[in-house]
Design an enzyme around this catalytic site. Structure first.
Site, short mmCIF file in Angstrom:
data_model
loop_
_atom_site.label_atom_id
_atom_site.label_comp_id
_atom_site.label_asym_id
_atom_site.label_seq_id
_atom_site.Cartn_x
_atom_site.Cartn_y
_atom_site.Cartn_z
N GLU A 1 0.84 -1.20 0.00
CA GLU A 1 0.00 0.00 0.00
C GLU A 1 0.88 1.25 0.00
O GLU A 1 0.61 2.21 -0.74
CB GLU A 1 -0.91 -0.01 1.22
CG GLU A 1 -1.73 1.25 1.40
CD GLU A 1 -2.11 1.47 2.85
OE1 GLU A 1 -2.39 2.63 3.21
OE2 GLU A 1 -2.12 0.50 3.63
N ASP B 1 0.81 3.79 -3.19
CA ASP B 1 0.42 5.18 -3.03
C ASP B 1 1.36 6.10 -3.83
O ASP B 1 0.92 7.01 -4.53
CB ASP B 1 0.45 5.54 -1.54
CG ASP B 1 0.19 7.02 -1.29
OD1 ASP B 1 -0.94 7.46 -1.52
OD2 ASP B 1 1.13 7.73 -0.88
N ASP C 1 -7.07 0.99 0.56
CA ASP C 1 -5.74 0.40 0.80
C ASP C 1 -5.47 -0.74 -0.19
O ASP C 1 -4.35 -0.87 -0.70
CB ASP C 1 -5.63 -0.13 2.23
CG ASP C 1 -5.63 0.99 3.26
OD1 ASP C 1 -5.47 2.16 2.88
OD2 ASP C 1 -5.80 0.68 4.46
N GLU D 1 -4.53 0.61 -3.64
CA GLU D 1 -3.15 1.08 -3.67
C GLU D 1 -2.17 -0.08 -3.62
O GLU D 1 -1.14 -0.08 -4.31
CB GLU D 1 -2.89 2.03 -2.50
CG GLU D 1 -3.59 3.37 -2.64
CD GLU D 1 -3.32 4.31 -1.49
OE1 GLU D 1 -3.33 5.53 -1.71
OE2 GLU D 1 -3.10 3.82 -0.36
#
Length: 252
Positions: free
Chosen positions: A65, A69, A138, A141
């Site tokens: 994650e 991101d 989450d 990502e």
């Protein structure tokens, strides 16, 4: 402070056959095939699942994650920089923030049906974790991070071209953008004349009214837009005009 760069585990996590079959279906459905399927499994592994299978050496998706991101922000930034050449740095930042914020990521994850693939602990499952917004954001990502590690940036961008970028093009994030200012800037750069907006139609009852706006450059129509308010209709007309001008320039 000591930093752990490598895992001390020599054994590898072995996911159940049911999980492997589930993600074979996933890969076939989305036509994305991982060289290292464990990365895909990990992207959908919630910490609650790891906690309930401590001896299995599973890894949750939190590190993926973190990576995803950054990859997502870079990919969206590159797209916006290339496609919206008249936007200022502040406008680009605002639009990017709207695209990569949690509510948007939840929408993307839901549209892709990611919730049904998440590996959850029993407690998290019973309390509705599969539909929890933060969890879904989450997972989205983490998937981006896994795809990047497995195949590099180009496949990530190809995926986003199917999932996110078309939404930007149709104005899904227009609520954070000022297209009228962008169009005015384009016209001023070319010294092409004066822009005028006019409401050409109002449709529907008073409680559910739709406005149709037209933007004119001198006596030439550049674009027509619809909206729930006059302001929104004008913004949509400006957005259509920007697209039309860009297409015209590419044809020249």
């Amino acid at each position: 402070m000591k930093v752990n760069r490598k895992s001390t585990h020599t054994k590898k996590a072995v996911y159940p056959e049911t999980v492997k079959l589930q993600f074979e279906e996933f890969q076939d459905y989305f036509n994305i095939h991982f060289k290292n399927p464990t990365l895909l499994y990990t992207a959908f592994t919630h910490s609650s699942y790891v906690n309930e299978h401590r001896r299995k050496l599973f890894t949750d998706n939190e590190r993926l994650e973190f990576l995803g991101d950054a990859v997502l922000e870079l990919s969206v930034s590159q797209y916006l920089y290339q496609e919206y050449t008249t936007m200022s740095e502040g406008e680009l930042t605002k639009l990017r923030a709207a695209i990569v914020c949690e509510p948007s990521l939840v929408i993307f994850a839901n549209e892709l049906g990611y919730g049904k693939y998440v590996l959850l602990g029993k407690g998290e499952e019973l309390t509705g974790g599969r539909e929890r917004p933060a969890l879904l954001a989450d997972v989205f990502e983490a998937f981006i991070g896994a795809l990047y590690l497995d195949q590099g940036l180009d496949p990530v961008i190809s995926f986003l071209e199917q999932v996110i970028f078309p939404k930007v093009e149709i104005g899904a994030f227009s609520h954070v953008m000022d297209y009228k200012s962008q169009l005015q800037e384009v016209i001023q750069q070319k010294n092409n004349g004066m822009l005028n907006y006019e409401i050409v139609e109002e449709k529907g009852p008073a409680h559910d009214r739709t406005f149709v706006s037209r933007v004119m450059l001198n006596s030439k129509e550049l674009g027509i837009g619809n909206g729930r308010s006059k302001k929104e209709a004008e913004q949509q007309a400006a957005r259509i005009a920007i697209i039309a001008l860009k297409d015209y320039e590419q044809e020249e």
